[in-house]
Design an enzyme around this catalytic site. Structure first.
Site, PDB file in Angstrom:
ATOM      1  N   HIS A   1       0.801  -1.217   0.000  1.00 35.22           N
ATOM      2  CA  HIS A   1       0.000   0.000   0.000  1.00 35.22           C
ATOM      3  C   HIS A   1       0.836   1.270   0.000  1.00 35.22           C
ATOM      4  O   HIS A   1       0.343   2.341   0.346  1.00 35.22           O
ATOM      5  CB  HIS A   1      -0.990   0.008   1.166  1.00 35.22           C
TER       6      HIS A   1
ATOM      7  N   ASP B   1      -7.908   3.253   9.304  1.00 35.15           N
ATOM      8  CA  ASP B   1      -9.215   3.252   8.680  1.00 35.15           C
ATOM      9  C   ASP B   1      -9.495   1.925   7.971  1.00 35.15           C
ATOM     10  O   ASP B   1     -10.596   1.393   8.035  1.00 35.15           O
ATOM     11  CB  ASP B   1      -9.235   4.396   7.663  1.00 35.15           C
TER      12      ASP B   1
ATOM     13  N   GLU C   1     -13.329  11.346  11.736  1.00 33.32           N
ATOM     14  CA  GLU C   1     -12.633  11.427  10.457  1.00 33.32           C
ATOM     15  C   GLU C   1     -13.480  12.260   9.515  1.00 33.32           C
ATOM     16  O   GLU C   1     -14.690  12.399   9.724  1.00 33.32           O
ATOM     17  CB  GLU C   1     -12.422  10.036   9.835  1.00 33.32           C
TER      18      GLU C   1
END
Ligand SMILES: *[C@@H]1O[C@H](CO)[C@@H](O)[C@H](O)[C@H]1NC(C)=O
Ligand SMILES: *[C@@H]1O[C@H](CO)[C@@H](O)[C@H](O)[C@H]1NC(C)=O
Ligand SMILES: *[C@@H]1O[C@H](CO)[C@@H](O)[C@H](O)[C@H]1NC(C)=O
Ligand SMILES: *[C@@H]1O[C@H](CO)[C@@H](O)[C@H](O)[C@H]1NC(C)=O
Ligand SMILES: *[C@@H]1O[C@H](CO)[C@@H](O)[C@H](O)[C@H]1NC(C)=O
Ligand SMILES: *[C@@H]1O[C@H](CO)[C@@H](O)[C@H](O)[C@H]1NC(C)=O
Ligand SMILES: *[C@@H]1O[C@H](CO)[C@@H](O)[C@H](O)[C@H]1NC(C)=O
Length: 335
Positions: free
Chosen positions: A97, A160, A275
Site C-alpha cells: 500500500h 481506517d 474522520e
C-alpha cells in the site's frame, strides 16, 4: 488532500511504506549458496507481480522476491548483504500500500513479508492488568482484531482500513480517527523484534535498545525490518454509535471538528472517533450508498446536496463507543 493538524481531520488512508536501503548493485551469485536460496526467486512471472503498488503511479520489477519462512531467514539475507563485498538493496513489502513506489527495488531483493504468516502461532494474547498481543509483523490488523476479540480485548488504535499489515502501519505511524485522543498506533507498542541493517535480530522497547525502538516506529522501514510487535490491548468496546454529518461549508467542517476535539472545549471527550472526507461532486456522492447501508432516500438527499451545492461536499464521521450503562449519553445530540 491536506491533513489539517488543528482540526485533526484525517483525509487519507494510512499508507504502507517500508524500505530498507543499501548500496545498489546487481545480485551476487553467492546468494545461491545460502540456506535460504530456495526461498528466493527471480522468475520474471513472479517478480512482475510485485511491480506495482497501491499508488499505481510507477512500475518497477524487483530483481528477486524472497519468501522467508522465519525472521531468522530475513536476518540471514540482510547479514549476507551487509558482509558482502557488493552489498545489494533489500526492501520489504506487506500489502503493497505504498503510494509512490517506496518499496520498489529494481536491482535488489524484495521481502514478501506475508510468507511469514503461513504458520500458526503468529498471534498470541496475554491477559492481565496490561493485556497485550505479540503479533507477527506480517499479520493483518483485521486478523489481530478477530483474534483478540476472542479474549474480549482489542488494540487501542486502528487505521481506517484493516487489511494492512502490522509492520506496515507501524512503519508509518498508524494514524486514525481514534488518534486525536490517544495518539497513533506507534504510541501503543510495548516492544518490537527488528532485524537491523547488519542482520541482527534485536528486541527493543522504551527501556531496552530504545534508539532502535524509536527509530523503527514510524521509520518508513529505513532502520530495519520489524518481525514482531507487542501491542497494547484494552477491553473490547461493546457497541458504537456512528453518525455521518454532511456539510457544504468547509469552514463549518473545521470549526465543528475543533469543537469536538480541542482539549478544554466542553464538547471534547464526548466522541471517541472523528474522520472527515470530501466528495467531489454528484458522481462521488452517488457512490456513498454502495459503501454504507444508507436508505435510498438518504442516498438521494446526499446526491441532492451535492447537486445543489454544485461543488464539493464534505462529511464528518463521528463515533461514540458505548455499552448498556452509557447508552443514554451516547444518544446525546453532540453538535
Ligand atoms: C511465465 O508465464 C508464461 C505464460 O503464462 C509461460 O509460458 C512461461 O513458461 C512462464 N515462465 C516461467 C519461468 O514460469
Ligand atoms: C538458515 O540458517 C539460519 C542460521 O544461520 C537459520 O536461523 C535459519 O532458520 C535457516 N533457514 C533455513 C530456511 O534453513
Ligand atoms: C507465540 O507463542 C509461541 C509459543 O510460545 C511462540 O513460539 C511464538 O513465537 C509466539 N509468537 C509471537 C508472534 O510472539
Ligand atoms: C475470525 O476467525 C475465525 C476463526 O477463528 C474465522 O472463522 C473467521 O472467518 C474470522 N473472521 C474474519 C473476519 O476474518
Ligand atoms: C458548552 O458550553 C456552551 C456555552 O457555555 C453551552 O451552551 C453548552 O450547553 C455546553 N455544552 C455541553 C455539552 O456542556
Ligand atoms: C441494510 O439495510 C436493510 C434495510 O434496512 C436491512 O434489511 C439489511 O439487513 C441491512 N444490511 C446490512 C448489511 O446491514
Ligand atoms: C461501560 O462503559 C463505561 C465507560 O467506558 C465503563 O466505565 C464501564 O465499566 C462499562 N460498563 C460495562 C458493564 O462494561
Amino acid at each position: 488532500m491536506e491533513l489539517s493538524r488543528q482540526s485533526y481531520i484525517i483525509f487519507s488512508i494510512t499508507l504502507v511504506t517500508i524500505f530498507v536501503s543499501f548500496v545498489k548493485s546487481s545480485l551476487p551469485q553467492g546468494l545461491k549458496t545460502l540456506n535460504i536460496s530456495s526461498e528466493i526467486t527471480t522468475d520474471p512471472n513472479i517478480t512482475a507481480s510485485f511491480a506495482t503498488d497501491f499508488g499505481n503511479l510507477f512500475n518497477c520489477t524487483p530483481g528477486a522476491v524472497f519468501y522467508p519462512s522465519s525472521p531468522n531467514d530475513i536476518a540471514t539475507l540482510i547479514h549476507f548483504s551487509y558482509t558482502s563485498s557488493k552489498p545489494f538493496p533489500i526492501s520489504q513489502r506487506g500489502r503493497g500500500h505504498s503510494t509512490y513506489g517506496q518499496t520498489f527495488i529494481p536491482d535488489g531483493v524484495l521481502i514478501d513479508m506475508s510468507s511469514l504468516g503461513r504458520k500458526s502461532g503468529r498471534i498470541n494474547v496475554t491477559d492481565g492488568t496490561f493485556p497485550y498481543a505479540d503479533v507477527g509483523a506480517e499479520q493483518l490488523w483485521i486478523d489481530v482484531l478477530n483474534y483478540t476479540l476472542k479474549h474480549d480485548l482489542m488494540p487501542r488504535v486502528f487505521t481506517d482500513y484493516l487489511s494492512l499489515t502490522v509492520g506496515g502501519t507501524l512503519s508509518n505511524a498508524g494514524i486514525s480517527g481514534l488518534g486525536f485522543m490517544i495518539g497513533a498506533q506507534i504510541s501503543h507498542v510495548y516492544e518490537l523484534d527488528v532485524v537491523t541493517g547488519t542482520g541482527e535480530i534485536v528486541t527493543c522497547s522504551r527501556g531496552s535498545n530504545s534508539d532502535i525502538f524509536y527509530a523503527t516506529l514510524g521509520g518508513l522501514g529505513q532502520f530495519g525490518v520489524i518481525t514482531r510487535a507487542r501491542i497494547a490491548l484494552e477491553p473490547a468496546q461493546k457497541r458504537v454509535r456512528w453518525s455521518r454529518l454532511f456539510y457544504t461549508d468547509i469552514k463549518l467542517v473545521t470549526s465543528d471538528s475543533e469543537k469536538l476535539t480541542s482539549p478544554g472545549n466542553n464538547l471534547s471527550g464526548i466522541i471517541d472517533f472523528l474522520e472527515g472526507e470530501i466528495l467531489l461532486g454528484v458522481a462521488q456522492a452517488s457512490l456513498i450508498g454502495s459503501t454504507f447501508n444508507f436508505t435510498n432516500s438518504d442516498v438521494q438527499k446526499i446526491i441532492d446536496l451535492a447537486s445543489e451545492n454544485n461543488g464539493p461536499i464534505y462529511f464528518l464521521d463521528v463515533v461514540v463507543f458505548y455499552n448498556d450503562t452509557t447508552a443514554t449519553s451516547a444518544e446525546q445530540v453532540i453538535i
